[in-house]
Design a protein around this motif. Structure first.
Motif, PDB file in Angstrom:
ATOM      1  N   ASP A  69      -5.117   4.810   8.921  1.00 43.69           N
ATOM      2  CA  ASP A  69      -5.749   3.505   9.120  1.00 43.69           C
ATOM      3  C   ASP A  69      -4.989   2.472   8.283  1.00 43.69           C
ATOM      4  O   ASP A  69      -4.955   2.541   7.057  1.00 43.69           O
ATOM      5  CB  ASP A  69      -7.210   3.566   8.686  1.00 43.69           C
ATOM      6  CG  ASP A  69      -7.978   2.284   9.001  1.00 43.69           C
ATOM      7  OD1 ASP A  69      -7.343   1.211   9.084  1.00 43.69           O
ATOM      8  OD2 ASP A  69      -9.208   2.352   9.139  1.00 43.69           O
ATOM      9  N   GLY A 113       0.820  -1.208   0.000  1.00 49.17           N
ATOM     10  CA  GLY A 113       0.000   0.000   0.000  1.00 49.17           C
ATOM     11  C   GLY A 113       0.853   1.256   0.000  1.00 49.17           C
ATOM     12  O   GLY A 113       2.054   1.211   0.267  1.00 49.17           O
ATOM     13  N   ARG A 114       0.217   2.408  -0.319  1.00 43.75           N
ATOM     14  CA  ARG A 114       0.903   3.694  -0.411  1.00 43.75           C
ATOM     15  C   ARG A 114       0.048   4.789   0.183  1.00 43.75           C
ATOM     16  O   ARG A 114      -1.183   4.794   0.029  1.00 43.75           O
ATOM     17  CB  ARG A 114       1.180   4.044  -1.875  1.00 43.75           C
ATOM     18  CG  ARG A 114       2.336   3.361  -2.495  1.00 43.75           C
ATOM     19  CD  ARG A 114       3.663   4.025  -2.081  1.00 43.75           C
ATOM     20  NE  ARG A 114       3.873   5.271  -2.828  1.00 43.75           N
ATOM     21  CZ  ARG A 114       3.939   6.473  -2.273  1.00 43.75           C
ATOM     22  NH1 ARG A 114       3.757   6.619  -0.980  1.00 43.75           N
ATOM     23  NH2 ARG A 114       4.169   7.550  -3.012  1.00 43.75           N
ATOM     24  N   VAL A 115       0.734   5.757   0.851  1.00 43.62           N
ATOM     25  CA  VAL A 115       0.061   6.971   1.302  1.00 43.62           C
ATOM     26  C   VAL A 115       0.953   8.159   0.949  1.00 43.62           C
ATOM     27  O   VAL A 115       1.839   8.534   1.731  1.00 43.62           O
ATOM     28  CB  VAL A 115      -0.221   6.955   2.821  1.00 43.62           C
ATOM     29  CG1 VAL A 115      -0.992   8.222   3.216  1.00 43.62           C
ATOM     30  CG2 VAL A 115      -1.003   5.724   3.229  1.00 43.62           C
ATOM     31  N   THR A 128      -6.146  -2.583   7.020  1.00 49.85           N
ATOM     32  CA  THR A 128      -5.985  -3.326   5.765  1.00 49.85           C
ATOM     33  C   THR A 128      -4.760  -2.742   5.075  1.00 49.85           C
ATOM     34  O   THR A 128      -4.853  -1.675   4.446  1.00 49.85           O
ATOM     35  CB  THR A 128      -7.219  -3.179   4.862  1.00 49.85           C
ATOM     36  OG1 THR A 128      -8.382  -3.619   5.575  1.00 49.85           O
ATOM     37  CG2 THR A 128      -7.058  -4.011   3.597  1.00 49.85           C
ATOM     38  N   GLY A 171      -3.229  -3.108   2.427  1.00 53.22           N
ATOM     39  CA  GLY A 171      -3.318  -2.790   1.014  1.00 53.22           C
ATOM     40  C   GLY A 171      -4.157  -1.560   0.713  1.00 53.22           C
ATOM     41  O   GLY A 171      -4.135  -1.060  -0.420  1.00 53.22           O
ATOM     42  N   SER A 172      -4.905  -1.058   1.714  1.00 49.82           N
ATOM     43  CA  SER A 172      -5.768   0.112   1.494  1.00 49.82           C
ATOM     44  C   SER A 172      -5.623   1.114   2.635  1.00 49.82           C
ATOM     45  O   SER A 172      -6.597   1.445   3.333  1.00 49.82           O
ATOM     46  CB  SER A 172      -7.235  -0.330   1.364  1.00 49.82           C
ATOM     47  OG  SER A 172      -7.398  -1.268   0.320  1.00 49.82           O
ATOM     48  N   PRO A 173      -4.435   1.619   2.878  1.00 52.22           N
ATOM     49  CA  PRO A 173      -4.248   2.577   3.975  1.00 52.22           C
ATOM     50  C   PRO A 173      -4.882   3.927   3.622  1.00 52.22           C
ATOM     51  O   PRO A 173      -4.952   4.309   2.450  1.00 52.22           O
ATOM     52  CB  PRO A 173      -2.726   2.693   4.066  1.00 52.22           C
ATOM     53  CG  PRO A 173      -2.248   2.429   2.672  1.00 52.22           C
ATOM     54  CD  PRO A 173      -3.194   1.392   2.121  1.00 52.22           C
ATOM     55  N   ARG A 174      -5.333   4.653   4.650  1.00 64.95           N
ATOM     56  CA  ARG A 174      -5.925   5.963   4.389  1.00 64.95           C
ATOM     57  C   ARG A 174      -5.773   6.854   5.619  1.00 64.95           C
ATOM     58  O   ARG A 174      -5.846   6.390   6.763  1.00 64.95           O
ATOM     59  CB  ARG A 174      -7.406   5.831   4.017  1.00 64.95           C
ATOM     60  CG  ARG A 174      -8.257   5.153   5.064  1.00 64.95           C
ATOM     61  CD  ARG A 174      -9.650   4.803   4.535  1.00 64.95           C
ATOM     62  NE  ARG A 174     -10.456   4.147   5.560  1.00 64.95           N
ATOM     63  CZ  ARG A 174     -11.262   4.801   6.402  1.00 64.95           C
ATOM     64  NH1 ARG A 174     -11.378   6.120   6.318  1.00 64.95           N
ATOM     65  NH2 ARG A 174     -11.962   4.133   7.312  1.00 64.95           N
TER      66      ARG A 174
END
Length: 657
Positions: A324, A291-293, A327, A329-332
């Motif tokens: 968060d 994942g990426r932010v 998950t 693969g779906s950081p936010r």
């Protein structure tokens, strides 16, 4: 001072006429000082004709932490060996400043002691060894003076001036290592006898590069007396001839390149061999991006809440993001904590996850210190208090351990211990600082485990304190010194100095894992470099591996040094060390087994990935800060591109030859 100087350098050009100051002449422009000495600089602001400009204001700033300079007086104080680079800012009110420079080289103080190694207590007649004498100053800086050896009785033990020793006959002799008037002595007893049985065990071994083989000897004198306690001389030969390996005085062998090595032990004229066959290590693995932010500000440190639900991402700005990561693969981003700071570096929670702490530097109101936050709702942390009373000058690093915060005080170069048992009313309960010199004293980082604090003390190296372990009777309120490992940063980074000139460099971070402390350096060039990487500063650094099996006698046993980058922040998990390598990306290093020698050449580097894409505040420009690992998942902040969530591929069997 460095922040103020940077601000001056970045000032926009004034609307009115340029300053008449064309050059700033600094006298002397170069000089050498010994540690603890002072030098008075003078400066003149000159116009285009070389004449002094009336009314010019002069201020002096030191770049680097090897000394200090009076901002108004120009008096330089040398604190540590290295370089003090002085910038003199000259200006008139309302005009753009001009700059002058001086470079002061700081040399070690005179020799205060000489260390002898090895120091055998008993030798068998006929044994030959080579001793080394190492001179040190009173501040534990290594010097390069020639050491001369002599023996009180050459008939018993003869020794050449450069340390080549021969045990000749039974008796006792005193060996002396001397530099000028400074001497060190060591008494050696020589025993007679003839070696009967003598063999190296194991006689054969097959290992990979980097694996340590501990060789011993089976030795008896004629008549049956056991002679294994008598020191032997170890040597080795390689096939092919270009092979690289080492064997120490205790018979510990490690090879850094594949090949066949013959290791020879010698005792009293007798020799015995062992053969070690070495194959490549082959531990390469891949890294997968989960994942990426990307962030709107430059990223600094990251910390994962013990629940695993959210991560806290600090910034080279005024905020800490709550992300968060339940998950991966779906950081936010789900929340943030705003604060008055230009850099929020460390962020960390208590072990139970109820509270957290982050450090602050560059506050507009000059009240930096730390902020304490409530993390009981992991994804929505709230600042509940702060502590600035004794650390308003800035806190670069902090570590939370047993409801206390161990933090670095930028202003005094000291370690402070802040009690947060009541997080709403934090209070200082302890303090400790190195005493070599106030000029340039700086503690950069701290790691606390099992009641021991491992301080990365920039010019002073690694310092270990007892803060509750019991080994020296220390406590959080009364830290007690345990040991120090100080090394010559200028010698280690002579290549950087040769190419670019050394600027800021020092012991940057430390991490205890098993019997080792992994210590990383941070090294910058004096000459700026703006290249195809988008304008990152070039950085270097070595990872030192220090054996602390005997806490009071730590010793450096191995190292890892990337050829293209540095070593910033690190994290150890299992048999892997994860490294944020600045422009070199993120790396994973195999630290399984015993560690000796050059870990890079041994092939212990397992994985390597650039943290760059087309997103972030500076796209396509890798500048990896560090790594945090939780439940096998890597959280990797990059200053330019934001947070990366990654995973190291599983180990796999290598079938290729």
């Amino acid at each position: 001072m460095l922040l103020l100087l940077a601000a001056l350098l970045q000032q926009p050009a004034p609307a009115r006429a340029a300053s008449p100051i064309v050059t700033v002449e600094v006298t002397p422009a170069t000089a050498e000082l010994g540690v603890g000495q002072t030098l008075q600089l003078s400066a003149r602001a000159l116009d285009k004709d070389g004449k002094p400009v009336p009314g010019a204001q002069l201020r002096y700033f030191a770049d680097g932490s090897e000394g200090s300079v009076g901002e108004e007086t120009g008096l330089v104080t040398a604190g540590y060996q290295g370089y003090v680079r002085i910038t003199v800012v000259a200006g008139l009110p309302g005009t753009r400043p001009a700059f002058g420079e001086a470079t002061i080289r700081v040399l070690p103080a005179p020799v205060a002691r000489v260390d002898i190694a090895p120091k055998p207590a008993k030798l068998l007649a006929g044994t030959r060894l080579t001793l080394q004498g190492t001179p040190y100053s009173g501040q534990n800086d290594r010097r390069t003076d020639a050491v001369t050896f002599t023996s009180s009785d050459p008939k018993v033990v003869s020794i050449t001036p450069d340390g080549r020793l021969t045990a000749n006959a039974a008796g006792r002799a005193t060996l002396t290592a001397e530099v000028g008037k400074v001497k060190a002595t060591h008494v050696v007893q020589v025993v007679g006898g003839t070696v009967g049985k003598f063999a190296v065990a194991p006689a054969q071994a097959a290992v990979r590069t980097g694996d340590v083989v501990r060789l011993g000897v089976e030795a008896k004198l004629l008549g049956g007396q056991d002679a294994r306690e008598l020191p032997v001389r170890w040597a080795l030969a390689a096939l092919p001839a270009g092979g690289v390996a080492q064997v120490d005085d205790e018979g510990a062998f490690v090879a850094e390149t594949p090949g066949k090595y013959t290791v020879t032990a010698t005792l009293g004229g007798r020799t015995a061999d062992a053969v070690v066959t070495v194959t490549p290590r082959r531990v390469g693995r891949g890294m997968e991006v989960l994942g990426r932010v990307p962030l709107a500000f430059q990223a600094a440190e990251v910390w994962v809440h013990p629940s695993g639900k959210c991560a806290y991402q600090s910034t080279i700005a005024d905020r800490v993001y709550a992300i968060d990561v339940s998950t991966p693969g779906s950081p936010r981003i789900v929340d943030s904590m705003l604060t008055d700071a230009r850099l929020v570096n460390d962020v960390m929670t208590t072990a139970d996850g109820r509270y957290g702490v982050f450090s602050r530097e560059g506050a507009s109101n000059r009240k930096n210190g730390i902020a304490i936050f409530d993390a009981s709702d992991p994804c929505h942390p709230k600042v509940i208090s702060e502590y600035t009373a004794t650390v308003s000058g800035g806190v670069h690093s902090s570590f939370v351990y047993e409801n206390r915060v161990y933090l670095t005080d930028d202003a005094t170069g000291s370690l402070r211990v802040i009690d947060i048992i009541n997080p709403y009313e934090p209070r200082e309960v302890g303090r400790w600082q190195a005493e070599q010199s106030e000029a340039g004293r700086y503690v950069h980082d701290v790691d606390v485990q099992d009641g021991l604090a491992y301080l990365s003390y920039w010019n002073d190296g690694l310092i270990i304190l007892d803060v509750g372990n019991g080994v020296k009777g220390g406590s959080p309120s009364n830290p007690r010194f345990v040991a120090q490992v100080k090394y010559d940063l200028n010698e280690v980074y002579a290549r950087v100095d040769q190419y670019y000139g050394l600027a800021a460099r020092g012991t940057h971070t430390a991490w205890r894992k098993g019997k080792y402390v992994f210590v990383g350096d941070e090294v910058y060039a004096a000459k700026p470099h703006k290249g195809l990487d988008g304008g990152n500063d070039l950085t270097w650094g070595r990872l030192h591996v220090i054996d602390v099996s005997d806490l009071t006698k730590p010793k450096m046993v191995a190292w890892y040094e990337p050829t293209d980058a540095g070593v910033h922040n690190i994290w150890a998990a299992g048999d892997t060390l994860y490294i944020g390598s600045y422009q070199g990306g993120v790396r994973a290093l195999d630290i399984s087994g015993e560690l000796r020698g050059d870990l890079l050449r041994q092939g212990r580097e397992m994985a390597w990935s650039f943290t760059a894409d087309d997103k972030g505040v500076k796209p396509r420009a890798t500048f990896t800060w560090g790594v945090v690992v939780k439940d096998g998942v890597m959280y990797v902040p990059d200053i330019n591109t934001g947070l990366w969530i990654m995973k190291l591929e599983p180990k796999r069997e290598r079938l290729m030859p």
